[in-house]
Design a protein around this motif. Structure first.
Motif, PDB file in Angstrom:
ATOM      1  N   GLU A 122       0.695  -0.898  -0.077  1.00  0.00           N
ATOM      2  CA  GLU A 122      -0.072  -0.116   0.316  1.00  0.00           C
ATOM      3  C   GLU A 122       1.225   1.495   0.435  1.00  0.00           C
ATOM      4  OE1 GLU A 122      -1.983   1.371   3.429  1.00  0.00           O
ATOM      5  OE2 GLU A 122      -1.600  -0.515   3.629  1.00  0.00           O
ATOM      6  N   SER A 123       0.324   1.883  -0.375  1.00  0.00           N
ATOM      7  CA  SER A 123       0.701   3.612  -0.339  1.00  0.00           C
ATOM      8  C   SER A 123       0.335   4.121   0.541  1.00  0.00           C
ATOM      9  CB  SER A 123       0.746   4.128  -1.559  1.00  0.00           C
ATOM     10  OG  SER A 123      -0.854   5.018  -2.095  1.00  0.00           O
ATOM     11  N   VAL A 124       1.819   5.202   1.686  1.00  0.00           N
ATOM     12  CA  VAL A 124       1.832   5.686   2.462  1.00  0.00           C
ATOM     13  C   VAL A 124       2.340   7.618   1.804  1.00  0.00           C
ATOM     14  CG1 VAL A 124       2.494   6.569   4.965  1.00  0.00           C
ATOM     15  CG2 VAL A 124       1.846   4.191   4.162  1.00  0.00           C
ATOM     16  N   VAL A 125       1.302   8.477   2.166  1.00  0.00           N
ATOM     17  CA  VAL A 125       1.834   9.932   1.348  1.00  0.00           C
ATOM     18  C   VAL A 125       2.453  10.403   2.172  1.00  0.00           C
ATOM     19  CG1 VAL A 125       0.368  11.808   1.741  1.00  0.00           C
ATOM     20  CG2 VAL A 125      -0.557   9.917   0.314  1.00  0.00           C
ATOM     21  N   LYS A 126       3.182  11.219   2.524  1.00  0.00           N
ATOM     22  CA  LYS A 126       4.195  12.112   3.370  1.00  0.00           C
ATOM     23  C   LYS A 126       4.761  10.165   3.947  1.00  0.00           C
ATOM     24  CE  LYS A 126       2.824  16.165   3.458  1.00  0.00           C
ATOM     25  NZ  LYS A 126       2.067  17.281   4.029  1.00  0.00           N
ATOM     26  N   GLY A 127       5.108   9.374   3.797  1.00  0.00           N
ATOM     27  CA  GLY A 127       5.373   8.207   4.219  1.00  0.00           C
ATOM     28  C   GLY A 127       7.185   7.985   5.225  1.00  0.00           C
ATOM     29  N   ASP A 128       7.521   8.901   4.651  1.00  0.00           N
ATOM     30  CA  ASP A 128       9.275   8.801   4.854  1.00  0.00           C
ATOM     31  C   ASP A 128       8.681  10.124   6.218  1.00  0.00           C
ATOM     32  OD1 ASP A 128       7.684  11.133   3.097  1.00  0.00           O
ATOM     33  OD2 ASP A 128      10.150  11.877   2.511  1.00  0.00           O
ATOM     34  N   SER A 129       7.865  10.916   6.638  1.00  0.00           N
ATOM     35  CA  SER A 129       7.692  11.251   7.886  1.00  0.00           C
ATOM     36  C   SER A 129       7.224  10.386   8.503  1.00  0.00           C
ATOM     37  CB  SER A 129       7.900  12.481   7.841  1.00  0.00           C
ATOM     38  OG  SER A 129       6.143  12.697   7.113  1.00  0.00           O
ATOM     39  N   ARG A 130       6.662   9.357   8.217  1.00  0.00           N
ATOM     40  CA  ARG A 130       5.437   8.989   9.409  1.00  0.00           C
ATOM     41  C   ARG A 130       5.752   7.724   8.842  1.00  0.00           C
ATOM     42  NH1 ARG A 130       0.192   8.240   6.371  1.00  0.00           N
ATOM     43  NH2 ARG A 130      -0.695   7.339   7.708  1.00  0.00           N
ATOM     44  N   VAL A 131       6.131   6.552   8.752  1.00  0.00           N
ATOM     45  CA  VAL A 131       7.231   5.432   9.339  1.00  0.00           C
ATOM     46  C   VAL A 131       8.828   5.471   9.117  1.00  0.00           C
ATOM     47  CG1 VAL A 131       6.198   3.148   7.878  1.00  0.00           C
ATOM     48  CG2 VAL A 131       4.803   4.421   7.433  1.00  0.00           C
ATOM     49  N   ALA A 132       9.414   4.707   9.996  1.00  0.00           N
ATOM     50  CA  ALA A 132      10.310   4.377  10.270  1.00  0.00           C
ATOM     51  C   ALA A 132      10.969   3.509   9.467  1.00  0.00           C
ATOM     52  CB  ALA A 132      10.874   3.986  11.364  1.00  0.00           C
ATOM     53  N   ALA A 133      10.477   2.523   8.597  1.00  0.00           N
ATOM     54  CA  ALA A 133      11.091   1.772   7.974  1.00  0.00           C
ATOM     55  C   ALA A 133      11.412   3.026   6.124  1.00  0.00           C
ATOM     56  CB  ALA A 133      10.978   0.788   7.204  1.00  0.00           C
ATOM     57  N   ILE A 134      10.348   3.585   5.841  1.00  0.00           N
ATOM     58  CA  ILE A 134      10.585   4.633   4.531  1.00  0.00           C
ATOM     59  C   ILE A 134      11.244   6.077   4.681  1.00  0.00           C
ATOM     60  CG2 ILE A 134       9.083   5.814   3.160  1.00  0.00           C
ATOM     61  CD1 ILE A 134       6.431   4.271   3.574  1.00  0.00           C
ATOM     62  N   SER A 135      11.371   5.560   5.972  1.00  0.00           N
ATOM     63  CA  SER A 135      12.175   6.909   6.655  1.00  0.00           C
ATOM     64  C   SER A 135      14.108   6.359   5.816  1.00  0.00           C
ATOM     65  CB  SER A 135      12.523   7.360   7.832  1.00  0.00           C
ATOM     66  OG  SER A 135      10.918   8.406   8.119  1.00  0.00           O
ATOM     67  N   ALA A 136      13.560   5.204   6.872  1.00  0.00           N
ATOM     68  CA  ALA A 136      15.340   4.447   6.274  1.00  0.00           C
ATOM     69  C   ALA A 136      15.477   4.719   5.398  1.00  0.00           C
ATOM     70  CB  ALA A 136      14.930   3.469   6.931  1.00  0.00           C
ATOM     71  N   ALA A 137      14.287   4.423   4.661  1.00  0.00           N
ATOM     72  CA  ALA A 137      14.739   4.279   3.030  1.00  0.00           C
ATOM     73  C   ALA A 137      14.961   5.505   2.088  1.00  0.00           C
ATOM     74  CB  ALA A 137      13.420   3.407   2.281  1.00  0.00           C
ATOM     75  N   SER A 138      14.191   6.558   2.618  1.00  0.00           N
ATOM     76  CA  SER A 138      14.586   7.609   2.047  1.00  0.00           C
ATOM     77  C   SER A 138      15.951   8.127   2.213  1.00  0.00           C
ATOM     78  CB  SER A 138      13.898   8.593   2.860  1.00  0.00           C
ATOM     79  OG  SER A 138      13.890   9.064   3.498  1.00  0.00           O
ATOM     80  N   ILE A 139      16.671   7.786   3.038  1.00  0.00           N
ATOM     81  CA  ILE A 139      18.136   8.114   4.229  1.00  0.00           C
ATOM     82  C   ILE A 139      18.968   6.956   2.905  1.00  0.00           C
ATOM     83  CG2 ILE A 139      19.682   8.397   5.665  1.00  0.00           C
ATOM     84  CD1 ILE A 139      17.607   8.440   7.921  1.00  0.00           C
ATOM     85  N   LEU A 140      18.989   6.326   2.909  1.00  0.00           N
ATOM     86  CA  LEU A 140      19.617   5.519   1.950  1.00  0.00           C
ATOM     87  C   LEU A 140      20.007   5.784   0.596  1.00  0.00           C
ATOM     88  CD1 LEU A 140      19.101   1.644   2.712  1.00  0.00           C
ATOM     89  CD2 LEU A 140      21.065   3.602   4.089  1.00  0.00           C
ATOM     90  N   ALA A 141      18.961   6.519  -0.294  1.00  0.00           N
ATOM     91  CA  ALA A 141      17.837   6.391  -1.269  1.00  0.00           C
ATOM     92  C   ALA A 141      19.075   8.366  -1.848  1.00  0.00           C
ATOM     93  CB  ALA A 141      17.397   6.432  -1.874  1.00  0.00           C
ATOM     94  N   LYS A 142      18.675   8.608  -0.377  1.00  0.00           N
ATOM     95  CA  LYS A 142      18.914  10.415  -0.497  1.00  0.00           C
ATOM     96  C   LYS A 142      21.062  10.411  -0.479  1.00  0.00           C
ATOM     97  CE  LYS A 142      18.945  15.265   0.664  1.00  0.00           C
ATOM     98  NZ  LYS A 142      19.548  15.629  -0.780  1.00  0.00           N
ATOM     99  N   VAL A 143      21.109   9.867   0.305  1.00  0.00           N
ATOM    100  CA  VAL A 143      22.866   9.510   0.511  1.00  0.00           C
ATOM    101  C   VAL A 143      23.754   9.376  -1.009  1.00  0.00           C
ATOM    102  CG1 VAL A 143      24.920   8.673   1.135  1.00  0.00           C
ATOM    103  CG2 VAL A 143      22.969  10.090   3.310  1.00  0.00           C
TER     104      VAL A 143
END
Length: 202
Positions: A122-143
């Motif tokens: 399922e999709s989660v709007v603004k998931g990078d600030s709501r779900v820890a695992a998505i936040s972690a994914a956003s960090i790996l991708a951005k770095v």
């Protein structure tokens, strides 16, 4: 709001997925998928855009050390130009999930689009600030992507890739007009396409 650091979502092991690089005029789009370990909580996870570079770099190491599984994937500039940026982003996310060493039973995807795959998701709007695992994914991708743009700056000097990371800043647009596009640019994107058309006129 979804609770951070839970190992299961509706009783299922889940991965968080995010991508970085849809807006830039140059470089690959990079995605990551992460399954966090609830026994090894990571403090300070947040939307990568809201963290300092120093903090992202520190979390980049910690996530890779403590996650149950992670994978970083991409879609190339050529694929972006061939497919369009949305489809290329979905392709990068699909590759990231398929590259996990631990198969997730459920996937939570940042945003409002889900790749075509066999995983319950399922999709989660603004998931990078709501779900820890998505936040972690956003960090790996951005770095990962930021580091690659710094390297591209050495290969194609004069565009300022190390600073703006390929986004259409004033500095980037001026360099693009002065030097014309390089092989790292996405020729399907309007500003790049217009510069190519102008060059072809002369």
């Amino acid at each position: 709001m979804l609770e951070p650091f839970v190992s299961c979502y509706k009783g299922e092991l889940f991965a968080g997925v995010d991508e970085v690089g849809r807006g830039p005029l140059a470089g690959d789009v990079v995605a990551a998928a992460v399954i966090l370990d609830p026994q090894k909580p990571i403090e300070g996870l947040a939307d990568s855009k809201k963290l300092t570079e120093k903090r992202r770099e520190a979390l980049f190491i910690e996530i890779q050390k403590n996650a149950l599984s992670f994978c970083i994937a991409r879609a190339s500039v050529a694929e972006i130009d061939q497919l369009n940026i949305l489809q290329a982003s979905l392709l990068a996310m699909k590759r990231a999930v398929e590259g996990l060493s631990v198969a997730p039973e459920h996937v939570l995807v940042d945003g409002n689009k889900i790749p075509t795959w066999s995983y319950p998701a399922e999709s989660v709007v603004k998931g990078d600030s709501r779900v820890a695992a998505i936040s972690a994914a956003s960090i790996l991708a951005k770095v990962t992507r930021d580091r690659e743009m710094v390297e591209l700056d050495k290969v194609y000097p004069g565009y300022g890739f190390a600073g703006h990371k390929g986004y259409p800043t004033k500095v980037h647009m001026q360099a693009l007009e002065k030097q014309g596009p390089c092989k790292a640019h996405r020729v399907s994107f309007g500003p790049v396409k217009r510069q190519l058309e102008q060059l072809e006129m002369f």
